[in-house]
Design a protein around this motif. Structure first.
Motif, PDB file in Angstrom:
ATOM      1  N   HIS A  89       3.979   3.731   7.004  1.00 45.00           N
ATOM      2  CA  HIS A  89       4.960   2.994   7.825  1.00 45.00           C
ATOM      3  C   HIS A  89       4.306   1.812   8.544  1.00 45.00           C
ATOM      4  O   HIS A  89       4.828   0.696   8.528  1.00 45.00           O
ATOM      5  CB  HIS A  89       5.584   3.957   8.841  1.00 45.00           C
ATOM      6  CG  HIS A  89       6.434   3.260   9.860  1.00 45.00           C
ATOM      7  ND1 HIS A  89       7.729   2.868   9.594  1.00 45.00           N
ATOM      8  CD2 HIS A  89       6.162   2.863  11.132  1.00 45.00           C
ATOM      9  CE1 HIS A  89       8.226   2.269  10.665  1.00 45.00           C
ATOM     10  NE2 HIS A  89       7.300   2.250  11.617  1.00 45.00           N
ATOM     11  N   ALA A  92       3.355  -0.976   6.046  1.00 44.87           N
ATOM     12  CA  ALA A  92       4.527  -1.749   5.628  1.00 44.87           C
ATOM     13  C   ALA A  92       5.011  -2.638   6.765  1.00 44.87           C
ATOM     14  O   ALA A  92       5.437  -3.775   6.548  1.00 44.87           O
ATOM     15  CB  ALA A  92       5.633  -0.797   5.179  1.00 44.87           C
ATOM     16  N   ARG A  97       3.111  -4.018   1.976  1.00 47.45           N
ATOM     17  CA  ARG A  97       3.961  -3.032   1.304  1.00 47.45           C
ATOM     18  C   ARG A  97       3.392  -2.588  -0.029  1.00 47.45           C
ATOM     19  O   ARG A  97       3.570  -1.435  -0.427  1.00 47.45           O
ATOM     20  CB  ARG A  97       5.370  -3.590   1.115  1.00 47.45           C
ATOM     21  CG  ARG A  97       5.420  -4.987   0.624  1.00 47.45           C
ATOM     22  CD  ARG A  97       6.797  -5.564   0.599  1.00 47.45           C
ATOM     23  NE  ARG A  97       6.724  -6.864  -0.036  1.00 47.45           N
ATOM     24  CZ  ARG A  97       7.567  -7.845   0.168  1.00 47.45           C
ATOM     25  NH1 ARG A  97       8.563  -7.673   0.995  1.00 47.45           N
ATOM     26  NH2 ARG A  97       7.419  -8.991  -0.446  1.00 47.45           N
ATOM     27  N   LEU A 136       8.389   3.380   3.987  1.00 42.12           N
ATOM     28  CA  LEU A 136       8.248   1.995   3.539  1.00 42.12           C
ATOM     29  C   LEU A 136       9.413   1.137   4.024  1.00 42.12           C
ATOM     30  O   LEU A 136       9.227   0.034   4.545  1.00 42.12           O
ATOM     31  CB  LEU A 136       8.181   1.945   2.009  1.00 42.12           C
ATOM     32  CG  LEU A 136       6.831   2.235   1.368  1.00 42.12           C
ATOM     33  CD1 LEU A 136       7.000   2.456  -0.135  1.00 42.12           C
ATOM     34  CD2 LEU A 136       5.857   1.089   1.617  1.00 42.12           C
ATOM     35  N   LEU A 140       9.291  -1.983   6.749  1.00 38.60           N
ATOM     36  CA  LEU A 140       9.729  -3.345   6.424  1.00 38.60           C
ATOM     37  C   LEU A 140      10.866  -3.781   7.340  1.00 38.60           C
ATOM     38  O   LEU A 140      10.916  -4.941   7.774  1.00 38.60           O
ATOM     39  CB  LEU A 140      10.181  -3.403   4.966  1.00 38.60           C
ATOM     40  CG  LEU A 140       9.074  -3.228   3.919  1.00 38.60           C
ATOM     41  CD1 LEU A 140       9.673  -3.156   2.531  1.00 38.60           C
ATOM     42  CD2 LEU A 140       8.077  -4.375   4.002  1.00 38.60           C
TER      43      LEU A 140
END
Length: 370
Positions: A89, A92, A97, A136, A140
């Motif tokens: 986490h 990302a 990523r 992920l 983002l």
């Protein structure tokens, strides 16, 4: 960021890493069979999370390697994926990523080897795959949200700056309009009055007659009005100082005023607002001395200290404490400038005769908004 904020943030990150490690270690102990190697791998993989802000990819690599090693060795449950999920986490969120997806695949591949290819293992692996996908996506999303907040803040600052510039531009345009109106309406009329008075004085002297005092007063008042009007128009056309206090002293000397300048302390650059206020204070004080002090000697003092600038303008003119002057626009404006900066101003006749102006201006960091 302030040092205490940095320390608090680091302590918070360390506490979160310790909580993650404690959860995984507790699950390993209750499951039974946890060896010293397993506990070491869990500890390394979890505590590495404390440095995720400064080195997210390094933390991801360490956490994935240590936790995958623990999973392959001990065959634990799904809670063992918590450190890697956290690292994925944060990676990302930092924009890595691709590396986060690779780390997720490595851990899931290691988890698949924890037992025979049974339905239970497959279901647990698919569940973890969903968790990693969520890690992920949320990373983002958090990154995009932070970018949106930064852009919004920048747009707000830009809008504020634009409004300030527009207000300053409108104020400048209004000053120029007033200057033009004053020039067009008053300059011609005052010039005519001064010219007519001068002609009348000349004719009276040419005829050998005594010049009436009222006519001389009109001639003198016309000249003074022209000088004041020019000074007012100059102020309206520019809001910035056109020199330094030292230059003001030189101009006053050239105009016939006896002025001394004394500078004490370590002279240093000032912020624009303090520099402008100091210039205007000295300018107004010298103007008042030239107009009202009579044939006097004036001393201008500038004292620079670490925290403030002290300005003193003293004359030995005709002012007396028993006859205090009525504050005019100049002294009022001077006091407003000093008060706006959080300083103090004293402007009054001296006991020994003459007039004294003393202003104390707090100093901020040098050259912060020049």
């Amino acid at each position: 960021m302030q040092p205490d904020q940095v320390v608090r943030r680091r302590l918070t990150d360390a506490a979160l890493a310790a909580v993650v490690g404690a959860l995984v270690l507790t699950a390993a102990v209750f499951a039974g069979g946890a060896t010293a190697l397993d506990c070491t791998l869990i500890t390394v993989g979890s505590l590495a999370l404390a440095a995720y802000r400064s080195a997210p990819r390094v933390v991801l690599a360490i956490t994935t390697a240590a936790t995958t090693g623990y999973v392959v060795h001990a065959h634990p449950g799904t809670l063992s994926a918590l450190p890697v999920l956290s690292a994925v986490h944060t990676a990302a969120r930092a924009g890595h990523r691709g590396v986060a997806a690779l780390a997720s695949a490595v851990f899931l591949a290691g988890f698949v080897t924890t037992g025979p290819q049974t339905r239970e293992v497959v279901e647990r692996t698919l569940l973890l795959a969903g968790w990693f996908l969520c890690a992920l996506v949320t990373g983002l999303a958090d990154r995009n949200w932070q970018a949106y907040l930064r852009q919004t803040e920048q747009r707000a600052l830009e809008a504020e700056r634009t409004r300030e510039e527009a207000a300053l531009r409108r104020a400048g345009e209004e000053r120029l309009r007033i200057a033009r109106e004053l020039h067009d309406s008053l300059t011609h009329s005052i010039s005519i009055v001064k010219l007519q008075a001068g002609v009348a004085v000349h004719l009276a002297r040419k005829r050998g007659e005594d010049v009436p005092p009222a006519l001389l007063a009109i001639q003198e008042a016309g000249g003074e009005a022209m000088r004041e009007l020019r000074a007012t128009l100059e102020v309206l056309r520019t809001d910035e100082p056109t020199g330094t206090p030292a230059l003001l002293v030189e101009r006053a000397r050239a105009a016939g005023l006896a002025v001394d300048l004394r500078v004490t302390g370590e002279e240093r650059p000032l912020t624009a607002i303090v520099d402008r206020a100091a210039y205007r204070i000295v300018q107004e004080a010298l103007t008042n001395a030239a107009r009202h002090a009579g044939p006097a000697k004036v001393t201008v003092e500038l004292d620079y200290s670490p925290d403030e600038l002290t300005i003193g303008v003293h004359d030995d003119g005709i002012a007396r404490p028993s006859r205090p002057p009525t504050p005019g626009i100049g002294l009022t404006g001077m006091r407003e400038r000093v008060t706006a900066l959080g300083g103090t101003l004293r402007a009054a006749p001296r006991a020994e005769g003459g007039f004294s102006v003393r202003a104390e201006l707090p100093l901020g960091p040098p050259e912060e908004a020049r």
